[in-house]
Design a protein around this motif. Structure first.
Motif, PDB file in Angstrom:
ATOM      1  N   ILE A  12       0.861  -1.181   0.000  1.00  0.00           N
ATOM      2  CA  ILE A  12       0.000   0.000   0.000  1.00  0.00           C
ATOM      3  C   ILE A  12       0.894   1.226   0.000  1.00  0.00           C
ATOM      4  O   ILE A  12       1.716   1.414   0.890  1.00  0.00           O
ATOM      5  CB  ILE A  12      -0.934   0.013   1.235  1.00  0.00           C
ATOM      6  N   ALA A  13       0.732   2.038  -1.030  1.00  0.00           N
ATOM      7  CA  ALA A  13       1.512   3.274  -1.176  1.00  0.00           C
ATOM      8  C   ALA A  13       3.008   3.010  -1.045  1.00  0.00           C
ATOM      9  O   ALA A  13       3.740   3.758  -0.397  1.00  0.00           O
ATOM     10  CB  ALA A  13       1.049   4.313  -0.153  1.00  0.00           C
ATOM     11  N   GLY A  14       3.465   1.921  -1.643  1.00  0.00           N
ATOM     12  CA  GLY A  14       4.883   1.592  -1.637  1.00  0.00           C
ATOM     13  C   GLY A  14       5.386   0.951  -0.357  1.00  0.00           C
ATOM     14  O   GLY A  14       6.567   0.640  -0.246  1.00  0.00           O
ATOM     15  N   GLU A  15       4.514   0.750   0.612  1.00  0.00           N
ATOM     16  CA  GLU A  15       4.881   0.113   1.876  1.00  0.00           C
ATOM     17  C   GLU A  15       4.405  -1.335   1.871  1.00  0.00           C
ATOM     18  O   GLU A  15       3.321  -1.634   1.383  1.00  0.00           O
ATOM     19  CB  GLU A  15       4.233   0.845   3.064  1.00  0.00           C
ATOM     20  N   HIS A  16       5.207  -2.225   2.430  1.00  0.00           N
ATOM     21  CA  HIS A  16       4.838  -3.643   2.542  1.00  0.00           C
ATOM     22  C   HIS A  16       4.317  -3.871   3.952  1.00  0.00           C
ATOM     23  O   HIS A  16       5.056  -3.717   4.925  1.00  0.00           O
ATOM     24  CB  HIS A  16       6.044  -4.539   2.253  1.00  0.00           C
TER      25      HIS A  16
END
Length: 94
Positions: A12-16
């Protein structure tokens, strides 16, 4: 050791993020943000493995010495165990 079931991995939004679901969500509140190396280790933990196998995975993926990889793996395993996301290899993965 192996990752327990009942946790989904989402980007999500580049976060794992590890997101507990079902019964696991009753025990673990909130999400866990994984670093890039944490993501590699988590993916490896989808199958039964040892700490040494996790160290070898980091050595294959990153330009890091064995001592640093072993320390990082030990810290990651300790944290995941503390929050209840890992089970022993002879246990049923919840």
């Amino acid at each position: 050791m192996k990752a327990i079931q009942g946790v989904v991995l989402r980007e999500i939004a580049g976060e794992h993020l590890l997101i507990p679901t079902g019964q696991v969500a009753l025990q673990i509140h909130g999400m866990i943000n994984l670093s890039e190396s944490g993501l590699v280790l988590w993916n490896t933990l989808q199958s039964d493995c040892t700490e040494q196998e996790l160290v070898n995975t980091l050595l294959a993926e990153y330009d890091v010495d064995r001592e640093t990889a072993a320390a990082d793996v030990h810290a990651f395993v300790a944290q995941m165990t503390k929050v209840g996301l890992l089970c022993e290899s002879d246990e049923e993965s919840k």
